[in-house]
Design a protein around this motif. Structure first.
Motif, PDB file in Angstrom:
ATOM      1  N   ASP A   1     -11.119   1.967  -4.784  1.00 17.70           N
ATOM      2  CA  ASP A   1     -12.115   2.932  -3.797  1.00 17.70           C
ATOM      3  C   ASP A   1     -12.699   1.813  -3.016  1.00 17.70           C
ATOM      4  O   ASP A   1     -13.739   1.896  -3.448  1.00 17.70           O
ATOM      5  CB  ASP A   1     -12.805   4.002  -4.739  1.00 17.70           C
ATOM      6  CG  ASP A   1     -13.421   4.883  -3.721  1.00 17.70           C
ATOM      7  OD1 ASP A   1     -13.344   4.650  -2.566  1.00 17.70           O
ATOM      8  OD2 ASP A   1     -14.388   5.871  -4.206  1.00 17.70           O
TER       9      ASP A   1
ATOM     10  N   PHE B   1      -6.102  10.946 -11.528  1.00 23.83           N
ATOM     11  CA  PHE B   1      -6.593   9.659 -10.403  1.00 23.83           C
ATOM     12  C   PHE B   1      -5.798  10.364  -9.269  1.00 23.83           C
ATOM     13  O   PHE B   1      -6.238  10.212  -8.404  1.00 23.83           O
ATOM     14  CB  PHE B   1      -5.770   7.830 -10.379  1.00 23.83           C
ATOM     15  CG  PHE B   1      -6.249   8.043 -12.008  1.00 23.83           C
ATOM     16  CD1 PHE B   1      -7.499   6.956 -11.304  1.00 23.83           C
ATOM     17  CD2 PHE B   1      -6.330   8.153 -12.930  1.00 23.83           C
ATOM     18  CE1 PHE B   1      -8.334   6.632 -12.493  1.00 23.83           C
ATOM     19  CE2 PHE B   1      -6.844   7.306 -14.025  1.00 23.83           C
ATOM     20  CZ  PHE B   1      -8.064   6.560 -13.969  1.00 23.83           C
ATOM     21  N   ARG B   2      -5.427  11.589  -8.795  1.00 23.62           N
ATOM     22  CA  ARG B   2      -4.311  11.924  -7.904  1.00 23.62           C
ATOM     23  C   ARG B   2      -6.308  12.128  -6.713  1.00 23.62           C
ATOM     24  O   ARG B   2      -5.875  12.378  -5.491  1.00 23.62           O
ATOM     25  CB  ARG B   2      -4.490  13.606  -7.969  1.00 23.62           C
ATOM     26  CG  ARG B   2      -3.365  13.777  -7.065  1.00 23.62           C
ATOM     27  CD  ARG B   2      -2.451  15.189  -6.901  1.00 23.62           C
ATOM     28  NE  ARG B   2      -1.473  14.779  -7.423  1.00 23.62           N
ATOM     29  CZ  ARG B   2      -0.197  15.064  -7.627  1.00 23.62           C
ATOM     30  NH1 ARG B   2      -0.080  14.585  -6.092  1.00 23.62           N
ATOM     31  NH2 ARG B   2       0.643  15.432  -9.082  1.00 23.62           N
TER      32      ARG B   2
ATOM     33  N   ILE C   1      -5.087   1.204  -8.569  1.00 26.25           N
ATOM     34  CA  ILE C   1      -6.622   2.398  -7.656  1.00 26.25           C
ATOM     35  C   ILE C   1      -7.443   1.518  -7.433  1.00 26.25           C
ATOM     36  O   ILE C   1      -8.759   1.238  -7.806  1.00 26.25           O
ATOM     37  CB  ILE C   1      -6.311   3.617  -7.966  1.00 26.25           C
ATOM     38  CG1 ILE C   1      -4.771   4.469  -8.120  1.00 26.25           C
ATOM     39  CG2 ILE C   1      -6.984   4.379  -6.875  1.00 26.25           C
ATOM     40  CD1 ILE C   1      -4.636   5.344  -9.165  1.00 26.25           C
TER      41      ILE C   1
ATOM     42  N   VAL D   1      -7.530   9.106  -5.169  1.00 20.31           N
ATOM     43  CA  VAL D   1      -6.145   8.866  -3.733  1.00 20.31           C
ATOM     44  C   VAL D   1      -6.648   9.640  -2.508  1.00 20.31           C
ATOM     45  O   VAL D   1      -6.784   9.545  -2.021  1.00 20.31           O
ATOM     46  CB  VAL D   1      -4.881   8.513  -4.597  1.00 20.31           C
ATOM     47  CG1 VAL D   1      -4.178   8.493  -3.262  1.00 20.31           C
ATOM     48  CG2 VAL D   1      -5.403   7.440  -5.544  1.00 20.31           C
TER      49      VAL D   1
ATOM     50  N   ILE E   1       1.176   8.545  -6.148  1.00 18.67           N
ATOM     51  CA  ILE E   1       0.736   8.362  -7.524  1.00 18.67           C
ATOM     52  C   ILE E   1       1.546   8.564  -9.119  1.00 18.67           C
ATOM     53  O   ILE E   1       1.696   8.410 -10.417  1.00 18.67           O
ATOM     54  CB  ILE E   1      -0.783   9.893  -7.326  1.00 18.67           C
ATOM     55  CG1 ILE E   1      -1.836   9.519  -8.260  1.00 18.67           C
ATOM     56  CG2 ILE E   1       0.114  10.509  -7.204  1.00 18.67           C
ATOM     57  CD1 ILE E   1      -2.385   8.738  -8.383  1.00 18.67           C
TER      58      ILE E   1
ATOM     59  N   PRO F   1      -0.371   8.472  -0.996  1.00 19.30           N
ATOM     60  CA  PRO F   1      -1.545   9.639  -1.742  1.00 19.30           C
ATOM     61  C   PRO F   1      -0.039  10.155  -2.732  1.00 19.30           C
ATOM     62  O   PRO F   1       0.045  10.615  -4.300  1.00 19.30           O
ATOM     63  CB  PRO F   1      -1.830  10.600  -1.192  1.00 19.30           C
ATOM     64  CG  PRO F   1      -2.259  10.085  -0.208  1.00 19.30           C
ATOM     65  CD  PRO F   1      -1.298   9.040   0.437  1.00 19.30           C
TER      66      PRO F   1
ATOM     67  N   ILE G   1       0.575  -1.233 -11.002  1.00 18.56           N
ATOM     68  CA  ILE G   1      -0.448  -0.025  -9.944  1.00 18.56           C
ATOM     69  C   ILE G   1      -1.261  -0.295 -10.074  1.00 18.56           C
ATOM     70  O   ILE G   1      -2.076  -0.371 -11.351  1.00 18.56           O
ATOM     71  CB  ILE G   1      -0.166   1.486 -10.222  1.00 18.56           C
ATOM     72  CG1 ILE G   1       1.938   1.679 -10.128  1.00 18.56           C
ATOM     73  CG2 ILE G   1      -1.086   2.198  -9.615  1.00 18.56           C
ATOM     74  CD1 ILE G   1       2.183   2.778 -10.767  1.00 18.56           C
TER      75      ILE G   1
ATOM     76  N   GLU H   1       0.639  -1.152  -0.143  1.00 18.42           N
ATOM     77  CA  GLU H   1      -0.138   0.447  -0.256  1.00 18.42           C
ATOM     78  C   GLU H   1       0.721   1.130  -0.080  1.00 18.42           C
ATOM     79  O   GLU H   1       1.935   1.252   0.423  1.00 18.42           O
ATOM     80  CB  GLU H   1      -0.836   0.240   1.137  1.00 18.42           C
ATOM     81  CG  GLU H   1      -1.734   0.835   1.151  1.00 18.42           C
ATOM     82  CD  GLU H   1      -3.347   0.406   2.637  1.00 18.42           C
ATOM     83  OE1 GLU H   1      -3.689  -0.342   2.263  1.00 18.42           O
ATOM     84  OE2 GLU H   1      -3.496   1.827   2.593  1.00 18.42           O
TER      85      GLU H   1
ATOM     86  N   LEU I   1      -3.767   2.914  -3.012  1.00 18.74           N
ATOM     87  CA  LEU I   1      -2.730   3.082  -3.840  1.00 18.74           C
ATOM     88  C   LEU I   1      -1.863   1.761  -4.062  1.00 18.74           C
ATOM     89  O   LEU I   1      -1.386   1.276  -2.755  1.00 18.74           O
ATOM     90  CB  LEU I   1      -1.749   4.585  -4.121  1.00 18.74           C
ATOM     91  CG  LEU I   1      -1.184   4.492  -5.305  1.00 18.74           C
ATOM     92  CD1 LEU I   1      -1.284   4.577  -6.783  1.00 18.74           C
ATOM     93  CD2 LEU I   1      -0.017   6.031  -4.799  1.00 18.74           C
TER      94      LEU I   1
ATOM     95  N   ALA J   1      -8.875   6.741  -1.862  1.00 17.35           N
ATOM     96  CA  ALA J   1      -8.768   5.531  -2.365  1.00 17.35           C
ATOM     97  C   ALA J   1      -7.508   4.416  -2.050  1.00 17.35           C
ATOM     98  O   ALA J   1      -7.005   5.318  -2.028  1.00 17.35           O
ATOM     99  CB  ALA J   1      -8.982   5.555  -3.881  1.00 17.35           C
TER     100      ALA J   1
END
Ligand code: COA
Length: 185
Positions: free
Chosen positions: A97, A71-72, A95, A75, A19, A16, A93, A13, A81, A79
């Motif tokens: 949620d 996608f920032r 992502i 996250v 990303i 943020p 990678i 994990e 990452l 969500a």
């Protein structure tokens, strides 16, 4: 979080700010199949498409910067990452949620670098995503999948089925995608 000793895939994990690692993914792919949905069924269509790497420069439609901008907020909104590593090198990678809507989680992003495909990397990221979803008591996972043979083939292999009906907002955002719903096991 999850490790596969045999194939040495480690899923972690990430924070943020990680990303930005999206820039390291080689998304290039030769696509020979694109799926469409007709009368509630998947149809395979033969194509010959060479998808190049994301543009490393600028903020155009096919740039890694655009993916990060897209996608920032996902996250930052909660969500998770996930990064998959082989011998400490980034292989993929995802992502997820976990609290997308009710008991439905959203697998929002999945990319495995070209050199690492068909080695179980996406499967390891999916398993970690299921764990994240499970911990949030989600019972299903929604995926708006690229219509390529590899993406659809992967999600079908995870037990996904056509979403009926597709999620209205995600369908409006990606009308060419294949919208799938998958049990969280
Ligand atoms: C789709 C993708 C994520 C799969 O990643 P991967 O790490 O190669 O997948 P895995 O090795 O875990 O594959 C698990 C199973 O998925 C299915 N699968 C994977 N790639 C496939 C392909 N090219 N065609 C058909 N089925 C495929 C197979 O059933 C596979 O099991 P097998 O290798 O034992 O036959 C990868 O090809 C990718 O990143 N593609 C470009 C980006 C993309 O399309 N992302 C999805 C956006 S929604």
């Amino acid at each position: 979080m999850t490790s596969d000793a045999v194939r040495r895939i480690e899923v972690k994990e990430l924070g943020p700010e990680d990303i930005e690692l999206i820039r390291q993914i080689d998304r290039s792919e030769y696509i020979d199949t694109l799926y469409t949905v007709k009368d509630g069924r998947l149809h395979a269509n033969s194509v010959e498409i060479d998808v190049p790497q994301w543009d490393a420069e600028g903020h155009g439609e096919h740039s890694s910067a655009r993916r990060i901008t897209e996608f920032r907020p996902v996250v930052d909104g909660g969500a998770v990452l996930l990064g998959a590593f082989i011998d400490d090198l980034l292989a993929g990678i995802a992502i997820v949620d976990p609290s997308f809507e009710g008991t439905t989680a959203w697998f929002a992003f999945l990319h495995v670098s070209r050199a690492y495909r068909r080695r179980g990397v996406a499967s390891a990221l999916w398993a970690a995503g299921e764990e994240v979803a499970n911990n949030a008591e989600a019972t299903s996972m929604y995926v708006s999948a690229t219509s390529s043979g590899s993406a659809v083939g992967f999600y079908i292999s995870r037990g996904c089925q056509l979403a009926d009906p597709p999620h209205p907002a995600l369908l409006a955002k990606e009308p060419e995608d294949i919208h799938l719903i998958c049990p969280v096991t």
